[in-house]
Design an enzyme around this catalytic site. Structure first.
Site, mmCIF file in Angstrom:
data_model
loop_
_atom_site.group_PDB
_atom_site.id
_atom_site.type_symbol
_atom_site.label_atom_id
_atom_site.label_comp_id
_atom_site.label_asym_id
_atom_site.label_seq_id
_atom_site.Cartn_x
_atom_site.Cartn_y
_atom_site.Cartn_z
ATOM 1 N N SER A 180 1.157 -0.850 -0.139
ATOM 2 C CA SER A 180 -0.221 0.038 0.008
ATOM 3 C C SER A 180 0.674 0.924 -0.613
ATOM 4 O O SER A 180 1.826 1.525 1.133
ATOM 5 C CB SER A 180 -0.859 -0.133 1.296
ATOM 6 O OG SER A 180 -1.573 1.199 1.040
ATOM 7 N N GLN A 182 -0.104 3.940 0.824
ATOM 8 C CA GLN A 182 -0.516 5.071 2.633
ATOM 9 C C GLN A 182 0.552 4.563 3.092
ATOM 10 O O GLN A 182 0.457 5.532 3.781
ATOM 11 C CB GLN A 182 -1.812 3.940 2.843
ATOM 12 C CG GLN A 182 -3.548 4.870 1.737
ATOM 13 C CD GLN A 182 -4.176 3.731 1.559
ATOM 14 O OE1 GLN A 182 -4.419 2.930 2.948
ATOM 15 N NE2 GLN A 182 -5.601 4.322 1.310
ATOM 16 N N ASP A 323 -9.304 0.587 -7.459
ATOM 17 C CA ASP A 323 -10.368 1.396 -7.418
ATOM 18 C C ASP A 323 -11.162 1.019 -8.671
ATOM 19 O O ASP A 323 -12.434 1.444 -9.058
ATOM 20 C CB ASP A 323 -10.886 2.284 -6.520
ATOM 21 C CG ASP A 323 -9.913 2.982 -4.964
ATOM 22 O OD1 ASP A 323 -10.096 1.528 -4.666
ATOM 23 O OD2 ASP A 323 -8.923 2.933 -4.725
#
Length: 442
Positions: A180, A182, A323
């Site tokens: 990820s 993030q 996504d």
């Protein structure tokens, strides 16, 4: 909440909502800046953004919604040092972005924290971010609400991730680039808060480079631009960032993709405003993908116009755009040929197992779709039939089913439709404004 959508086309003009990914970053940098910042932003009530605001407020930042967006007064480090003797609760809800961004920041500030996690968030991975923090001065542990004296801000349920200690500067921070982004963003935000410099090495391959670029762009807006040498980030310790006084939130390509795909559905015709051509958002690739599918899509000044045309099959690598896969699968379901989605295994650890929930939802509506270990195989049919589907607690599955309803001959009923509140609370209102008959049941 249950939503029933009756057969009709989706047409009209709409504006993109603010980018959740961009706004997360701007809010955090603003709260860590040297003076107040006005973030220009259209209306948003996304639950994920509320989680980030609640966590920053717990640190002492004052964030006020006004007619232009958000006024952010930064955290006072002196007051925080006095409050940090006690445990501070950070209500993350179900927001993975909030947890992964805020955990390193809280550790860099030396705060004893308890991060409250709801829904599937406790099952979503934190490794190897957690080991990087633990190797540099932080103790982490978990417990559920039944074994702690902490009380939830909402309903008293959930799991708490505790952190304790002071994150230390080091030249040895490293993360793999195929996990990820993030995690990388969290450390890029946190390490400059330390007194001394650090180095973060990101090992190739890097799958979500665009989201890292978005973080670096936000940092640069707040006066911080680290030198980068072959994926090594030299992060000097500055303590706080420099407020630009005013900064603007981009429109959201991720949620805008649903309206673009609506225009690609049978008899669709959508004009979408408010997106930047040169955005660093990875999901801007939706434009090129739809163009390759044969959809009639073009920029007209600052507006994207998209109309139904022949939808061709593609082979789509989902590594950088996970996504987008559910709604692109809906477009492919009523196209020509067979579309193959690959390298999408990360979708299994989202709000739902999105490969399973996408396949199950579209199959129920009449699509020819098969799940693979790391993707989907979708063979186009002329039309879908409709039916009753569940959102699986996932905002993107609820919105995907709504877009798929444009190709259905019978009504589509979506249970758990409130899942859209995570990122797009006004989705059903906006869908109705585009000609769709929306019937709500409590």
């Amino acid at each position: 909440m249950t939503i029933t959508l009756h057969p009709s086309t989706i047409t009209g003009e709409i504006s993109a909502i603010p980018s959740k990914s961009h706004l997360h970053r701007l809010l955090i940098y603003a709260a860590l800046a040297d003076k107040a910042t006005q973030i220009l932003c259209a209306e948003t009530e996304a639950e994920d953004i509320r989680a980030t605001i609640d966590c920053l407020s717990a640190l002492g930042s004052v964030i006020v919604r006004n007619e232009d967006g958000f006024s952010v007064t930064p955290i006072c480090r002196v007051q925080l040092s006095q409050r940090a003797k006690n445990m501070i609760v950070f209500p993350c809800g179900e927001s993975g972005s909030t947890l992964r961004f805020m955990l390193p920041v809280v550790c860099a500030l030396g705060v004893r924290g308890a991060f409250e996690m709801k829904g599937r968030l406790p099952q979503r991975p934190l490794s190897p971010l957690d080991s990087q923090l633990e190797n540099h001065g932080i103790r982490l542990w978990r417990d559920d609400v039944s074994s702690t004296k902490l009380q939830s801000a909402k309903d008293g349920s959930g799991v708490f991730l505790h952190c304790e200690g002071q994150l230390q500067p080091s030249e040895n921070y490293e993360l793999a680039g195929d996990i990820s982004s993030q995690y990388i963003t969290g450390l890029l935000m946190a390490l400059p808060l330390l007194e001394k410099s650090s180095r973060l090495t990101v090992h190739e391959p890097i799958e979500s480079a665009d989201y890292i670029t978005m973080t670096l762009d936000a940092a640069e807006a707040f006066g911080y631009k680290p030198p980068i040498n072959r994926n090594m980030y030299e992060l000097r310790g500055v303590g706080s960032f420099t407020s630009p006084s005013r900064v603007e939130t981009e429109g959201d390509w991720s949620n805008g993709a649903f309206w673009l795909c609506a225009g690609a559905m049978p008899h669709g015709d959508i004009s979408l405003k408010g997106l930047r051509k040169n955005s660093s958002q990875g999901d801007r690739q939706i434009y090129d993908i739809l163009d390759k599918m044969g959809v009639n899509i073009s920029w007209q000044d600052e507006t994207i116009r998209i109309k139904e045309a022949q939808r061709n099959s593609l082979q789509i690598d989902a590594r950088a755009i996970p996504d987008l896969i559910p709604v692109l699968a809906a477009v492919a379901a009523v196209g020509n040929g067979t579309t193959i989605f690959q390298n999408a295994s990360r979708l299994r650890i989202k709000e739902s197992d999105r490969l399973m929930s996408t396949a199950k939802t579209l199959a129920t509506l009449g699509a020819d779709i098969k799940e693979t270990p790391d993707g989907l195989i979708v063979t186009g049919v002329k039309s879908l039939k409709g039916g009753t589907v569940d959102a699986h607690g996932d905002h993107r599955i609820a919105m995907m089913a709504a877009i798929a309803s444009a190709a259905c001959s019978e009504p589509v009923t979506i249970t758990g439709a409130q899942a859209v509140n995570k990122s797009y609370p006004n989705f059903w209102r906006d869908l109705e404004s585009l000609g769709k008959k929306v019937v709500k049941e409590a």
